[in-house]
Motif scaffolding. Structure first.
Motif, PDB file in Angstrom:
ATOM      1  N   LYS A 203      35.128  39.935  51.311  1.00 36.11           N
ATOM      2  CA  LYS A 203      34.410  41.000  50.767  1.00 36.11           C
ATOM      3  C   LYS A 203      35.359  42.003  49.762  1.00 36.11           C
ATOM      4  N   LEU A 204      36.435  42.335  50.647  1.00 39.21           N
ATOM      5  CA  LEU A 204      37.584  43.043  50.008  1.00 39.21           C
ATOM      6  C   LEU A 204      37.856  42.674  48.703  1.00 39.21           C
ATOM      7  N   ALA A 205      38.248  41.365  48.426  1.00 45.28           N
ATOM      8  CA  ALA A 205      38.740  40.610  47.285  1.00 45.28           C
ATOM      9  C   ALA A 205      37.375  41.021  46.134  1.00 45.28           C
ATOM     10  N   ILE A 206      36.117  40.875  46.630  1.00 45.46           N
ATOM     11  CA  ILE A 206      35.251  41.139  45.692  1.00 45.46           C
ATOM     12  C   ILE A 206      35.280  42.280  45.051  1.00 45.46           C
ATOM     13  N   ASN A 207      35.312  43.572  45.874  1.00 39.26           N
ATOM     14  CA  ASN A 207      35.424  44.756  45.662  1.00 39.26           C
ATOM     15  C   ASN A 207      36.731  45.228  44.743  1.00 39.26           C
ATOM     16  N   ALA A 208      37.750  44.835  45.318  1.00 42.62           N
ATOM     17  CA  ALA A 208      39.003  44.804  44.626  1.00 42.62           C
ATOM     18  C   ALA A 208      39.062  44.454  42.997  1.00 42.62           C
ATOM     19  N   ALA A 209      38.394  43.423  43.018  1.00 43.95           N
ATOM     20  CA  ALA A 209      38.272  42.913  41.605  1.00 43.95           C
ATOM     21  C   ALA A 209      37.315  43.546  40.751  1.00 43.95           C
ATOM     22  N   ILE A 210      36.039  43.604  41.306  1.00 45.04           N
ATOM     23  CA  ILE A 210      35.037  44.170  40.262  1.00 45.04           C
ATOM     24  C   ILE A 210      35.094  45.700  40.199  1.00 45.04           C
ATOM     25  N   CYS A 219      31.658  49.264  32.604  1.00 47.61           N
ATOM     26  CA  CYS A 219      30.803  48.535  32.186  1.00 47.61           C
ATOM     27  C   CYS A 219      30.173  47.769  33.160  1.00 47.61           C
ATOM     28  N   ARG A 220      29.117  47.240  33.244  1.00 45.76           N
ATOM     29  CA  ARG A 220      28.177  46.353  34.106  1.00 45.76           C
ATOM     30  C   ARG A 220      29.203  45.158  34.693  1.00 45.76           C
ATOM     31  N   ASN A 221      28.772  44.836  35.831  1.00 47.79           N
ATOM     32  CA  ASN A 221      29.570  43.776  36.570  1.00 47.79           C
ATOM     33  C   ASN A 221      29.822  42.618  35.752  1.00 47.79           C
ATOM     34  N   GLY A 222      28.738  42.245  34.714  1.00 43.50           N
ATOM     35  CA  GLY A 222      28.637  41.032  34.045  1.00 43.50           C
ATOM     36  C   GLY A 222      29.790  41.086  33.125  1.00 43.50           C
ATOM     37  N   ALA A 223      30.247  42.182  32.548  1.00 41.73           N
ATOM     38  CA  ALA A 223      31.030  42.217  31.511  1.00 41.73           C
ATOM     39  C   ALA A 223      32.210  41.557  31.966  1.00 41.73           C
ATOM     40  N   TYR A 261      33.731  35.201  40.955  1.00 43.87           N
ATOM     41  CA  TYR A 261      33.021  35.013  39.638  1.00 43.87           C
ATOM     42  C   TYR A 261      31.391  34.573  40.079  1.00 43.87           C
ATOM     43  N   GLU A 262      31.425  34.225  41.120  1.00 43.82           N
ATOM     44  CA  GLU A 262      29.972  34.077  41.446  1.00 43.82           C
ATOM     45  C   GLU A 262      29.173  35.137  41.710  1.00 43.82           C
ATOM     46  N   VAL A 263      30.124  36.294  42.095  1.00 42.12           N
ATOM     47  CA  VAL A 263      29.445  37.664  42.468  1.00 42.12           C
ATOM     48  C   VAL A 263      29.210  38.415  41.026  1.00 42.12           C
ATOM     49  N   ILE A 264      29.997  38.294  40.266  1.00 47.74           N
ATOM     50  CA  ILE A 264      29.773  38.901  38.815  1.00 47.74           C
ATOM     51  C   ILE A 264      28.889  38.400  38.175  1.00 47.74           C
ATOM     52  N   LYS A 265      28.268  36.949  38.291  1.00 50.95           N
ATOM     53  CA  LYS A 265      27.424  36.457  37.991  1.00 50.95           C
ATOM     54  C   LYS A 265      26.108  36.892  38.494  1.00 50.95           C
ATOM     55  N   LEU A 266      26.069  36.760  39.803  1.00 52.39           N
ATOM     56  CA  LEU A 266      24.610  37.233  40.367  1.00 52.39           C
ATOM     57  C   LEU A 266      24.502  38.636  40.328  1.00 52.39           C
ATOM     58  N   THR A 267      25.521  39.680  40.199  1.00 48.51           N
ATOM     59  CA  THR A 267      25.170  40.960  40.040  1.00 48.51           C
ATOM     60  C   THR A 267      25.501  41.546  38.718  1.00 48.51           C
ATOM     61  N   ALA A 268      25.275  40.626  37.677  1.00 44.06           N
ATOM     62  CA  ALA A 268      25.782  40.699  36.196  1.00 44.06           C
ATOM     63  C   ALA A 268      25.228  42.213  35.811  1.00 44.06           C
ATOM     64  N   ASN A 269      24.059  42.390  35.970  1.00 45.13           N
ATOM     65  CA  ASN A 269      23.196  43.629  35.568  1.00 45.13           C
ATOM     66  C   ASN A 269      23.235  45.062  36.272  1.00 45.13           C
ATOM     67  N   ASN A 270      24.209  44.964  37.335  1.00 43.84           N
ATOM     68  CA  ASN A 270      24.507  45.964  38.506  1.00 43.84           C
ATOM     69  C   ASN A 270      25.566  46.920  37.734  1.00 43.84           C
ATOM     70  N   PHE A 271      25.523  48.214  38.085  1.00 43.57           N
ATOM     71  CA  PHE A 271      26.762  48.964  37.933  1.00 43.57           C
ATOM     72  C   PHE A 271      27.356  48.791  39.408  1.00 43.57           C
ATOM     73  N   SER A 272      28.697  48.963  39.591  1.00 45.40           N
ATOM     74  CA  SER A 272      29.259  48.672  40.895  1.00 45.40           C
ATOM     75  C   SER A 272      29.153  49.866  41.539  1.00 45.40           C
ATOM     76  N   SER A 273      29.415  49.955  42.627  1.00 48.44           N
ATOM     77  CA  SER A 273      29.351  51.583  43.527  1.00 48.44           C
ATOM     78  C   SER A 273      30.382  52.237  43.137  1.00 48.44           C
ATOM     79  N   MET A 274      31.697  51.750  42.734  1.00 49.64           N
ATOM     80  CA  MET A 274      32.799  52.680  42.019  1.00 49.64           C
ATOM     81  C   MET A 274      32.401  52.965  40.707  1.00 49.64           C
ATOM     82  N   HIS A 275      31.711  52.056  40.017  1.00 45.41           N
ATOM     83  CA  HIS A 275      31.451  52.612  38.633  1.00 45.41           C
ATOM     84  C   HIS A 275      30.450  54.047  38.785  1.00 45.41           C
ATOM     85  N   GLN A 276      29.472  53.664  39.548  1.00 44.54           N
ATOM     86  CA  GLN A 276      28.242  54.806  39.926  1.00 44.54           C
ATOM     87  C   GLN A 276      29.076  56.083  40.376  1.00 44.54           C
TER      88      GLN A 276
END
Ligand code: KPL
Length: 323
Positions: A203-210, A219-223, A261-276
């Protein structure tokens, strides 16, 4: 990895404290109540009080519940109401942000019963290393959740996604099976996993990258699916895999990259918590995400240039918030 399946029925005599009344804390309150147990909140400030909580489900059904709130620094209680309610509490679920965990637990530390169990549920990693040193007899578990909830108002949440949760042992006495069953039956799609640390690193890898990239690029996650981000995402993950290995956790870089990349696709429309957080000029969790990777790398005399750069860029943005 072993997993523990739930076969819990219901109990109303199990007292569960929820430390932190953010969106996930409130969602757990609704889920625990539905299972028949008696949760209560521990929150900063104010006096002991009743509060009506509202949940709008994914299907858009709205339900209300009454919750009791206790404060570690209550102003008007002549007796310590929190100490009283905590006396026969069996589990405390800590739902504050990673950077608040230490202070929040310290504010209740002397009141935690000797045989109570703590479960940390936050983004990022790190606080468990400090907390396990502070607990004398109590057991500590950690977990990660991708359940989604959004605050519509202070006490009204909207469930935004089903998500799954993985919980597991960290230190001290194990959570008794009866309580594991209680949590697993209350939290949808949850599993008890041993060992749980590899899942937290994943989970850390997902958050560290996105998270930092979306905050910096606004940008949104999908970008991030754009090919130009591939080299930096690969570097973030490579560094993390190296650090995790030195910490005794073997991860597969390709599997992790595909998952990101799967999470980027699944959450493409989201703004990540850090973005927010950055958009709303709030403190981010970068210290327990990229900052944790850098801190653990230092312990092993390793350099994590990419994660360090991202950490520095986000902390610089935070330092420029208007006061
Ligand atoms: O957990 C998330 C976050 O924003 O913190 C992800 C998975 C990146 C979804 O936005």
């Amino acid at each position: 990895m072993s997993t523990h399946k739930s076969r819990f029925t219901s109990t109303s005599d199990t007292k569960v404290g929820i430390l932190g009344a953010g969106a996930i804390g409130q969602l757990l309150f609704h889920q625990l109540t539905a299972t028949g147990c008696a949760p209560y909140f521990i929150t900063r400030g104010g006096n002991t009080r009743q509060q009506t909580l509202t949940l709008t489900s994914i299907e858009n059904n709205t339900s209300n519940l009454s919750a009791e709130l206790f404060s570690p620094v209550s102003q008007s209680d002549t007796h310590d109401a929190l100490a009283q309610v905590m006396r026969d509490t069996q589990v405390i679920i800590v739902c504050v942000k990673a950077y608040q965990v230490n202070e929040a637990i310290n504010s209740i530390l002397t009141r935690i019963p000797k045989d109570c169990h703590l479960l940390l549920l936050h983004n990022g990693m790190g606080p468990h290393l400090q907390i396990e040193k502070q607990l004398s007899t109590q057991g500590l578990s950690v977990g990660t959740t991708s359940q989604g909830a959004l605050k519509l108002a202070t006490w009204h949440i909207q469930q935004t996604g089903c998500g799954s949760s993985q919980l597991g042992h960290a230190s001290g006495p194990q959570l008794p099976n009866r309580l594991k069953d209680l949590l697993l039956s209350a939290i949808p799609q949850s599993q008890w996993c041993e060992p749980v640390l590899p899942l937290l690193w994943q989970k850390l890898a997902i958050n560290a990258a996105i998270n930092p990239l979306t905050a910096i690029e606004q940008c949104r996650n999908g970008a991030l699916a754009d090919i130009r981000y591939r080299p930096i995402i690969e570097m973030i993950i490579s560094e993390l895999v190296e650090v995790a290995k030195l910490e005794g956790v073997e991860l597969d870089k390709l599997v992790l990259t595909n998952r990101v990349y799967e999470v980027i696709k699944l959450t493409a429309n989201n703004f990540s918590s850090m973005h927010q957080d950055v958009a709303n000029k709030r403190q981010t969790e970068v210290g327990s995400i990229n900052g944790y990777i850098v801190a653990r790398a230092r312990v092993h005399h390793l350099n994590c240039k990419t994660n360090e750069d991202l950490y520095n860029q986000i902390t610089k943005i935070e330092s420029q918030y208007p006061i």
